[in-house]
Enzyme design. Sequence first.
Site, PDB file in Angstrom:
ATOM      1  N   LYS A 135       0.810  -1.225   0.000  1.00  0.00           N
ATOM      2  CA  LYS A 135       0.000   0.000   0.000  1.00  0.00           C
ATOM      3  C   LYS A 135       0.843   1.275   0.000  1.00  0.00           C
ATOM      4  O   LYS A 135       0.421   2.285  -0.545  1.00  0.00           O
ATOM      5  CB  LYS A 135      -0.981  -0.013   1.174  1.00  0.00           C
ATOM      6  CG  LYS A 135      -1.905  -1.235   1.179  1.00  0.00           C
ATOM      7  CD  LYS A 135      -2.674  -1.417  -0.129  1.00  0.00           C
ATOM      8  CE  LYS A 135      -3.243  -2.813  -0.287  1.00  0.00           C
ATOM      9  NZ  LYS A 135      -3.847  -3.062  -1.601  1.00  0.00           N
ATOM     10  N   HIS A 181     -16.216  -3.040   6.956  1.00  0.00           N
ATOM     11  CA  HIS A 181     -15.476  -3.190   5.704  1.00  0.00           C
ATOM     12  C   HIS A 181     -16.054  -4.263   4.796  1.00  0.00           C
ATOM     13  O   HIS A 181     -15.398  -4.706   3.862  1.00  0.00           O
ATOM     14  CB  HIS A 181     -13.986  -3.411   5.972  1.00  0.00           C
ATOM     15  CG  HIS A 181     -13.382  -2.307   6.805  1.00  0.00           C
ATOM     16  ND1 HIS A 181     -13.315  -1.010   6.342  1.00  0.00           N
ATOM     17  CD2 HIS A 181     -12.893  -2.282   8.063  1.00  0.00           C
ATOM     18  CE1 HIS A 181     -12.789  -0.244   7.285  1.00  0.00           C
ATOM     19  NE2 HIS A 181     -12.526  -0.993   8.342  1.00  0.00           N
ATOM     20  N   ARG A 184      -7.848  -7.053  -9.594  1.00  0.00           N
ATOM     21  CA  ARG A 184      -8.662  -8.254  -9.808  1.00  0.00           C
ATOM     22  C   ARG A 184     -10.058  -7.863 -10.273  1.00  0.00           C
ATOM     23  O   ARG A 184     -10.427  -6.693 -10.229  1.00  0.00           O
ATOM     24  CB  ARG A 184      -8.800  -9.002  -8.475  1.00  0.00           C
ATOM     25  CG  ARG A 184      -9.505  -8.145  -7.422  1.00  0.00           C
ATOM     26  CD  ARG A 184     -10.010  -8.909  -6.231  1.00  0.00           C
ATOM     27  NE  ARG A 184     -10.928  -8.099  -5.455  1.00  0.00           N
ATOM     28  CZ  ARG A 184     -10.592  -7.202  -4.551  1.00  0.00           C
ATOM     29  NH1 ARG A 184      -9.322  -6.967  -4.284  1.00  0.00           N
ATOM     30  NH2 ARG A 184     -11.518  -6.511  -3.912  1.00  0.00           N
TER      31      ARG A 184
HETATM   32  C1  MV4 Z   1      -9.435   6.116   5.270  1.00  0.00           C
HETATM   33  C2  MV4 Z   1     -10.556   6.645   5.951  1.00  0.00           C
HETATM   34  C3  MV4 Z   1     -10.476   7.962   6.380  1.00  0.00           C
HETATM   35  N1  MV4 Z   1      -9.362   8.688   6.169  1.00  0.00           N
HETATM   36  N2  MV4 Z   1      -8.342   6.881   5.075  1.00  0.00           N
HETATM   37  C4  MV4 Z   1     -10.995   1.628   5.027  1.00  0.00           C
HETATM   38  C5  MV4 Z   1     -10.626   0.562   4.066  1.00  0.00           C
HETATM   39  C6  MV4 Z   1      -9.395   1.011   3.377  1.00  0.00           C
HETATM   40  N3  MV4 Z   1      -9.434   0.604   2.009  1.00  0.00           N
HETATM   41  C7  MV4 Z   1      -9.379   2.477   3.539  1.00  0.00           C
HETATM   42  N4  MV4 Z   1     -10.332   2.800   4.553  1.00  0.00           N
HETATM   43  C8  MV4 Z   1     -10.471   4.046   5.024  1.00  0.00           C
HETATM   44  N5  MV4 Z   1      -9.418   4.858   4.818  1.00  0.00           N
HETATM   45  C9  MV4 Z   1      -8.328   8.130   5.535  1.00  0.00           C
HETATM   46  N6  MV4 Z   1      -7.222   8.844   5.357  1.00  0.00           N
HETATM   47  C10 MV4 Z   1     -11.662   5.831   6.145  1.00  0.00           C
HETATM   48  C11 MV4 Z   1     -11.630   4.515   5.696  1.00  0.00           C
HETATM   49  C12 MV4 Z   1     -12.819   3.756   5.929  1.00  0.00           C
HETATM   50  C13 MV4 Z   1     -13.608   3.319   4.874  1.00  0.00           C
HETATM   51  C14 MV4 Z   1     -13.264   3.545   3.554  1.00  0.00           C
HETATM   52  C15 MV4 Z   1     -14.047   3.098   2.527  1.00  0.00           C
HETATM   53  C16 MV4 Z   1     -15.221   2.431   2.816  1.00  0.00           C
HETATM   54  C17 MV4 Z   1     -15.595   2.188   4.113  1.00  0.00           C
HETATM   55  C18 MV4 Z   1     -14.794   2.615   5.157  1.00  0.00           C
HETATM   56  C19 MV4 Z   1     -15.195   2.378   6.470  1.00  0.00           C
HETATM   57  C20 MV4 Z   1     -14.400   2.805   7.488  1.00  0.00           C
HETATM   58  C21 MV4 Z   1     -13.215   3.491   7.229  1.00  0.00           C
END
Ligand code: MV4
Length: 447
Positions: free
Chosen positions: A116, A235, A291
């Site tokens: 990442k 998630h 994917r």
């Molecule tokens: C974040 C965020 C807030 N700020 N990054 C969760 C999964 C991962 N792919 C990235 N995620 C997040 N990154 C920053 N800088 C909040 C999340 C996140 C989230 C993102 C997408 C869909 C659902 C989520 C649920 C909780 C937190």
Amino acid sequence: MFEKVLIANRGEIALRIHRACHEMGIRTVAVHSTADAQAMHVRLADETVCIGPPAARGSYLNIPAILSAATITGADAIHPGLGFLAENADFAEAVEEHGFVFIGPSPEHIRLMGDKVRAKAEAARLGIPTVPGSPEAVRTIAEAEAAAREIGYPVLLKAAAGGGGRGMKLAQDADELARVLPLAQGEAKAAFADDSVYLERFLDRPRHIEVQLIGDGQGAVIHLGERDCSLQRSHQKLLEETPSPALQVGARERVTALAVAALQELGYRSAGTIEFLYQDGAFYFIEMNTRLQVEHPISEMVSGVDIVREQLRLAAGEPLGYRQSDIRLCGHAIECRINAESPTDFRPSPGRVSEYLAPGGLGVRVESALYQGYEVSPFYDSLVAKLIVYGASREECLMRLRRALEEYVIGGIDTTIPLHQRLVEDPDFRSGAYDIHWLERFLGHPG
Ligand code: MV4
């Protein structure tokens, strides 16, 4: 084109790939665990090989067993599906070393996007905006605090080898950062065998928007618009839609153009998705998935492109053969993920399907390996069906979705259908006004 493809997966996605193969005149090999001898993907395939015990480690993740199955059946190529080995660069490499074609991107691109920190640096290099954060992994509390002062609190700690949200930790200030850094490192080590974590500015109410892309590795890249995947719990996505009700035409054009240009520069081959957080009119890269995704059918419904057929064609070395201007994104599509779970507490609900009647009619598509009498196994993911509905407008799509959910009968096990029925009646959902935190609040107010 290939004559025989081995499908290294199970369930609805294995069926999806089998169908694309058969439409192209390609014979299929199903692999299965001992628990899946009666599974639909095994019943439909031209040839089948049992590759191991129920637990995925010995079967669907068993690389030597899968390669042996490909050898003894004389397959030309292997489609990994999603989950399991789909983003395992070592598997993709082993497939190629054994003389089979891997139906997906190059192992190098899988490896790059699996890290990442490297992926984020690469995205920035390719001109995609990223969340302000530490450019590298932070090791010590002093390093973390210095980075956080630059970024500004609150900050989020993320595992470099992670993705999908596992092991993330929020820190509001320096004291909390010092406390959670070792916890985040410990969790990263336990989950991914790598304790590297990095920092990002925390976005408090973003939407999750992802762009579906297809490249031929020869310079041609097209997009199939975006998907809004903000409706998630722990998630786990529950429902996805395209187009996003939150995007105006200008924002969509901006983000898709950025994503296409990046993959052109990379020379990316196959289907892929770039994920963004979207807040206050700005997009921030979070990850790239190398994917096919669970929610790919909604992009197929609005574009008319068969994404799995494209993966097969491109893996065989064919050029894309059409341009962005040949694709017209039209109408609206929604996917409901139907899990064998309690609709209230989400506990898995394996067991025998005593009754099964799938909805049909105009604009309704069901992707499922269920049938009456099938035994839903406790060993695997609880996703048992995807209900995909298309409408000329979001309004029409919602009308049809309500009707299709009402028709769907799955007896003998609990499913999340009643939850989707409650969701389609909710005024916030119907208006499209939701962010990534909305669903948890909705679930906190039952009835
Ligand atoms: C974040 C965020 C807030 N700020 N990054 C969760 C999964 C991962 N792919 C990235 N995620 C997040 N990154 C920053 N800088 C909040 C999340 C996140 C989230 C993102 C997408 C869909 C659902 C989520 C649920 C909780 C937190």
